[in-house]
Design a protein around this motif. Structure first.
Motif, PDB file in Angstrom:
ATOM      1  N   UNK A   1      88.079  11.419 -46.133  1.00  0.00           N
ATOM      2  CA  UNK A   1      87.388  10.735 -45.038  1.00  0.00           C
ATOM      3  C   UNK A   1      86.233  10.211 -45.261  1.00  0.00           C
ATOM      4  N   UNK A   2      84.791  11.211 -45.377  1.00  0.00           N
ATOM      5  CA  UNK A   2      83.863  10.525 -46.464  1.00  0.00           C
ATOM      6  C   UNK A   2      84.547   9.782 -47.503  1.00  0.00           C
ATOM      7  N   UNK A   3      85.085  10.615 -48.512  1.00  0.00           N
ATOM      8  CA  UNK A   3      85.285   9.456 -49.610  1.00  0.00           C
ATOM      9  C   UNK A   3      86.142   8.036 -49.397  1.00  0.00           C
ATOM     10  N   UNK A   4      87.158   8.401 -48.325  1.00  0.00           N
ATOM     11  CA  UNK A   4      87.644   7.043 -48.485  1.00  0.00           C
ATOM     12  C   UNK A   4      87.160   5.841 -47.578  1.00  0.00           C
TER      13      UNK A   4
ATOM     14  N   UNK B   1      82.551  20.790 -50.321  1.00  0.00           N
ATOM     15  CA  UNK B   1      82.909  19.758 -51.076  1.00  0.00           C
ATOM     16  C   UNK B   1      81.747  19.355 -52.156  1.00  0.00           C
ATOM     17  N   UNK B   2      80.593  20.250 -52.348  1.00  0.00           N
ATOM     18  CA  UNK B   2      79.552  19.022 -52.721  1.00  0.00           C
ATOM     19  C   UNK B   2      78.969  20.533 -53.814  1.00  0.00           C
ATOM     20  N   UNK B   3      79.395  21.589 -54.020  1.00  0.00           N
ATOM     21  CA  UNK B   3      79.442  22.685 -55.029  1.00  0.00           C
ATOM     22  C   UNK B   3      78.999  22.238 -56.188  1.00  0.00           C
ATOM     23  N   UNK B   4      78.061  23.362 -56.252  1.00  0.00           N
ATOM     24  CA  UNK B   4      77.554  22.978 -57.557  1.00  0.00           C
ATOM     25  C   UNK B   4      78.399  22.826 -58.899  1.00  0.00           C
TER      26      UNK B   4
ATOM     27  N   UNK C   1      82.391  18.937 -60.898  1.00  0.00           N
ATOM     28  CA  UNK C   1      82.096  17.738 -61.684  1.00  0.00           C
ATOM     29  C   UNK C   1      81.012  16.890 -60.831  1.00  0.00           C
ATOM     30  N   UNK C   2      80.149  16.101 -61.191  1.00  0.00           N
ATOM     31  CA  UNK C   2      79.194  15.718 -60.466  1.00  0.00           C
ATOM     32  C   UNK C   2      80.113  14.594 -59.722  1.00  0.00           C
ATOM     33  N   UNK C   3      81.065  13.453 -59.937  1.00  0.00           N
ATOM     34  CA  UNK C   3      81.680  12.460 -60.016  1.00  0.00           C
ATOM     35  C   UNK C   3      82.665  12.943 -58.314  1.00  0.00           C
TER      36      UNK C   3
ATOM     37  N   UNK D   1      77.646  15.659 -52.260  1.00  0.00           N
ATOM     38  CA  UNK D   1      76.425  15.987 -52.158  1.00  0.00           C
ATOM     39  C   UNK D   1      75.963  15.993 -53.785  1.00  0.00           C
ATOM     40  N   UNK D   2      75.088  15.264 -54.258  1.00  0.00           N
ATOM     41  CA  UNK D   2      75.129  15.625 -56.027  1.00  0.00           C
ATOM     42  C   UNK D   2      74.021  16.204 -56.401  1.00  0.00           C
TER      43      UNK D   2
END
Length: 1019
Positions: free
Chosen positions: A384-387, A433-436, A439-441, A445-446
């Motif tokens: 939901x955050x992405x779209x 969904x923000x694990x290091x 991939x950054x893309x 949270x990057x």
């Protein structure tokens, strides 16, 4: 003939009209104009036939004209004049030309109507095909075993029937504008398009009025051909295409000159094309770009307000933007974002259904993000955050750039604000969904540093007490930095956490610290300090899971607050040992309790990096002590004994320490007990708790005190409030002997049970206390005296005297100085004997004189004359009785007098005894005794009452015994001089009936008898 033809024509029905039914040209043509049929085929034949009957007149008119009348020349008026003259000569030709023009116009409209029907049929076929496809898909799943064999599962479908919202006669009568409006309102968009093309010049000024009649819910793609468009090259509105308009070449009968000639000839028929619509002026000029933008925006607002269909409004704006209309880009962005909120975001029954642009434009960005994700689940939050949220944040960032205020950190900041306010379950899904390692893309949270700061703020700002697995999931998503040991960075992190502990502590100005507030503390930290902070967080999470396991959970911020607070750690350890939560099953096995002890000890340990646990300030011995106290408080004494005597047990405490713990827990159970019966409830636990340690004097004394408490409560002693006395009141009583007094006061026959009362006093802590024993006997004697039961009172007094004699003998034998306690016991004894010996209602003179002899033996020298005053009264009574016996030849010396003489002899008062035996004056004997003692001889008849002096003396000794006043019976008061005493009732009267005596008299006697010597009130 005309009349006959007219008659025949009127008699024909519409269905009987054929091409062969017509007669001459004028009549036939007029008949064709007069008839309007519903059947388009018959109407077409009728019109064609009518036109064909006018062909001869067309040839005649063209034949005599010198040139083509359609040419626009200066001689045009001559042609018109010629036609006028011709029509004047031959009126039938004028009428036929006029009828021909009407028939040709009707034929044109008929052709238009036929095309409208074809367009409607095509649209119906398309819709029918879609419905048929859906039905076929549904039929594939039909499997009805009960259906009849001869019935097909799918019925034959009829071809869609084309049906316009009006018939041809209505179309002919209403005109193109009314028909266009009706087609628009009924959503016949293909037919509307054809009509607009054919009658372009007529309908163009009314295009906006026609478009406004299209229902708001209709998809714009269905009528995009008629929507306004813009040509940037011409900077103007684009007109509708008109390739379907009638040919510009007009028939001779339709030329303006021909029509004017017919009018000028005077033979014009009153004929016109039926058309009931009233055409307003409309707006024929082209619209500007601004006007078109305003129309689209107004249409969008109307669609949303009327239907709430944001997707329809968005489709309209998208079409307008594709037609090069300016100013719709931002409106399209808003509608696109709003449509995502309405159609793509998760919804439920509580979601609002009245979204509109005004509401959308009034929302803050934070509120929009919350609205997008308010119904998201942990499984869908990342998607939901992405779209939904990311496109919205991209639009915000783009707008900021267009406004000249670029803010590249806006997306991260908005997402961080949401995570700080979101529930932990949703936050954990976002962190995952923000694990290091992703991939950054793909990460939400990057930035790793911001990720760690955000996690620390979320966890330490949370109030959750049961989401430890979720918190651990968040911790597992943190970056693992490879850092070297840097004491300065560790010190910065430790200092920050210590300051944070003070910050999260509630105050009056800030009762609640939010995660957003906590984020400020972590902002200055570098990744080295953050790594140290994450190590500390790991220890806190492990400690939190342990506390939660034993139903004493604490929020993570508690570990910050208590890191340097010994008192707080001790209190929480005590709660843990006593299983304060109460949300799990009680521990019934030794293994469970060993597990609890292991966890408590684990919380005192340090990690490899030197980070202390939740109980890091407590020693191992204190933890074991706390654990044992908690175990004993639950009543699991068998488990406690097993743990204490286990050969490899972890409870390594000294015997003295174990005894102290058991006594403390027993006292706590005692104080919390609601009943004093040591066979039930907390009092039973308090008693059994003392069986855990080995017996000792302290343990035995406490057990006896519990037994005494149970005995006191069994006597139904009440407190000051009139309620049964509680154990805590018994323990808090300053003088335990007063409890014995209350037992005597609340039970009528308690004074008869000497051993019971003495045993009770012994268990109250007065074992081998002679003074206490004498005081108790004095209380019992006084209670018996109040009950007018003189024999037990005398026995108690005799027992006191025996104890005092024994005590004095032991003191003299040991050649020790008489102690204060012994003197106090002697004083209590002689006063008690004195009180009983001087009671006028006690009729046994011998025992009374014996008691006064004991009092005379034990009283101090300065009180002897008071005792002798009472003795004088008894002596007078004895003399009177003796005289009566002497008057009797067979009389003998009363036995009581002999006993009194013996007492005086033992006391060393020989003069008094001799005077009694020889009949000498007692007063002279007493004077001699007092002179031997170097005391002045008081005037016996003028001394104060000895009872008053004895009262004041005993007040200092036993005034703290709250004896109850029994229902005593005494004679009336008499006063001689300053001496106030009780006058004995005549012996012949006997005891009075208590039910018949006066209440005030009874209370007065009870007060005088019971209080006088006890609390110092003079009689």
């Amino acid at each position: 003939m005309a009349t006959t033809a007219s008659s025949q024509w009127e008699d024909l029905d519409d269905t009987e009209v054929t091409a062969d039914a017509c007669l001459d040209d004028v009549w036939a043509t007029a008949a064709c104009v007069d008839r309007i049929l519903v059947d388009t085929n018959a109407q077409h034949a009728l019109l064609v036939h009518g036109v064909s009957r006018t062909e001869p007149v067309l040839k005649r008119c063209k034949g005599f004209l010198p040139r083509n009348p359609s040419e626009e020349t200066e001689s045009g008026s001559s042609n018109e004049d010629l036609l006028t003259q011709h029509f004047q000569r031959i009126p039938s030709d004028a009428q036929l030309c006029q009828l021909r023009s009407v028939l040709l116009e009707r034929l044109s409209r008929l052709n238009t109507y036929v095309e409208l029907e074809k367009a409607a049929a095509s649209s119906a076929a398309e819709e029918g095909g879609q419905e048929e496809q859906m039905e076929d898909e549904m039929d594939e799943w039909e499997d009805d075993p009960w259906a009849e064999e001869n019935v097909s599962s799918t019925s034959k479908r009829k071809a869609p029937v084309a049906q316009l919202p009006f018939t041809f006669p209505e179309f002919l009568v209403n005109g193109p504008l009314t028909s266009a409006k009706e087609l628009a309102s009924q959503q016949y968009f293909d037919a509307l398009h054809i009509l607009l093309q054919r009658y372009h010049s007529t309908l163009w000024p009314h295009r906006l009025a026609i478009l406004d009649l299209i229902p708001e819910h209709a998809p714009p793609s269905s009528y995009r051909q008629v929507l306004p468009s813009f040509d940037p090259t011409l900077n103007s509105e684009v007109k509708w295409p008109h390739n379907g308009e009638p040919t510009p070449s007009l028939d001779f009968s339709q030329l303006p000159a021909t029509l004017r000639a017919i009018q000028h000839s005077g033979h014009s028929l009153i004929l016109s094309l039926p058309d009931s619509e009233l055409l307003d002026a409309g707006r024929g000029e082209l619209l500007s770009s601004t006007e078109l933008t305003r129309w689209y925006a107004s249409r969008v607002t109307e669609i949303i307000q009327t239907t709430g269909m944001v997707d329809v409004a968005l489709s309209l704006v998208q079409h307008g933007a594709s037609q090069s209309i300016d100013g719709l880009d931002e409106l399209g962005e808003e509608l696109s974002l709003l449509s995502r909120l309405v159609y793509d975001a998760p919804q439920d029954s509580s979601s609002p259904s009245d979204w509109n642009l005004d509401l959308w434009r009034g929302m803050l960005p934070e509120e929009v993000v919350q609205a997008y994700l308010v119904h998201s689940s942990p499984e869908s939050i990342a998607t939901d955050i992405t779209r939904l949220v990311v496109p919205y944040l991209f639009v915000l960032e783009t707008r900021a750039e267009r406004a000249g205020r670029p803010d590249p950190a806006l997306p991260e900041r908005m997402l961080s604000d949401y995570v700080l306010s979101a529930p932990l379950e949703l936050g954990a899904a976002i962190f995952e969904a923000s694990k290091p390692i992703l991939p950054a893309a793909q990460r939400i949270l990057r930035n790793d540093v911001d990720l760690a700061k955000l996690a620390l703020a979320c966890l330490y700002g949370s109030d959750s007490l049961n989401e430890w697995s979720t918190m651990s999931r968040i911790f597992e998503c943190m970056p693992a930095w490879q850092t070297t040991q840097d004491e300065s960075e560790e010190e910065v992190a430790d200092t920050t956490l210590a300051s944070l502990g003070e910050f999260v502590t509630p105050t009056t100005s800030r009762p609640k610290c939010t995660p957003k507030d906590l984020l400020l503390f972590f902002q200055p930290l570098h990744f080295q300090s953050l790594s140290r902070a994450l190590d500390i967080l790991d220890i806190h999470l492990e400690s939190g899971e342990i506390l939660s396991r034993w139903s004493v959970p604490a929020p993570l911020r508690w570990f910050l607050q208590s890191a340097d607070d010994l008192k707080e750690q001790r209190a929480w350890a005590n709660r843990m040992a006593r299983r304060a939560g109460g949300n799990v099953d009680p521990l019934n096995t030794i293994e469970d309790w060993e597990w609890l002890l292991d966890d408590m000890l684990k919380l005192t340990e340090k990690s490899e990096s030197g980070i202390k646990g939740a109980f890091g300030l407590l020693s191992r011995e204190e933890i074991v002590t706390t654990f044992l106290s908690g175990l004993l408080s639950t009543g699991k004494f068998d488990i406690a004994r097993m743990l204490l005597h286990h050969p490899h047990g972890k409870i390594t405490l000294s015997t003295q320490a174990i005894e102290d713990i058991c006594l403390k827990c027993s006292n706590e159970l005692y104080d919390n007990a609601s009943s004093g019966n040591y066979k039930v409830g907390d009092m039973k636990l308090a008693y059994e708790c003392l069986d855990v340690p080995p017996p000792s004097p302290r343990i035995i004394q406490e057990k006896e005190f519990i037994e005494a408490t149970s005995r006191i409560c069994s006597f139904h002693v009440t407190s000051r409030a009139g309620m049964p006395i509680s154990p805590i009141e018994i323990r808090l009583t300053k003088d335990p002997l007063s409890l014995v007094s209350r037992v005597l006061s609340s039970n009528a026959n308690a004074y008869k049970h000497i051993e019971v009362m003495l045993e009770l006093a012994s268990k109250l802590g007065f074992r081998d206390d002679v003074t206490a024993e004498v005081k108790i006997l004095a209380m019992m004697a006084d209670t018996a005296l109040q009950a007018e039961d003189f024999d037990p009172a005398y026995e108690h007094g005799q027992k006191m005297v025996d104890i005092i004699h024994k005590l004095k003998a032991e003191t003299e034998a040991s050649m020790l100085t008489t102690g204060t306690n012994v003197l106090e016991a002697i004083e209590v004894c002689w006063i008690a004997c004195f009180q009983l010996g001087r009671q006028p209602e006690y009729r046994d003179l011998g025992k009374k004189m014996k008691l006064l002899g004991y009092s005379l033996e034990l009283c101090p020298a300065d009180k002897m004359h008071d005792v002798l005053t009472a003795w004088r009264r008894l002596q007078e009574e004895d003399i009177e009785a003796r005289e009566e016996r002497l008057a009797n030849p067979n009389g003998a010396i009363p036995q009581s007098a002999a006993r009194s003489i013996g007492i005086l002899n033992r006391n060393g008062v020989g003069a008094v005894a001799g005077g009694l035996l020889a009949g000498k004056n007692v007063a002279s004997s007493l004077r001699a005794r007092l002179q031997d003692l170097h005391m002045p001889s008081p005037p016996l008849l003028s001394t104060p009452d000895a009872a008053a002096l004895a009262s004041r003396t005993f007040k200092s000794v036993a005034s703290n015994f709250p004896f109850s006043i029994g229902g005593s019976h005494r004679g009336p008061l008499s006063q001689t001089g300053s001496d106030m005493s009780y006058q004995a009732a005549p012996a012949s009267e006997g005891p009075k009936d208590h039910r018949m005596e006066d209440v005030g008299e009874k209370a007065s006697r009870a007060f005088s008898k019971g209080i006088g010597w006890l609390i110092g009130v003079d009689e």
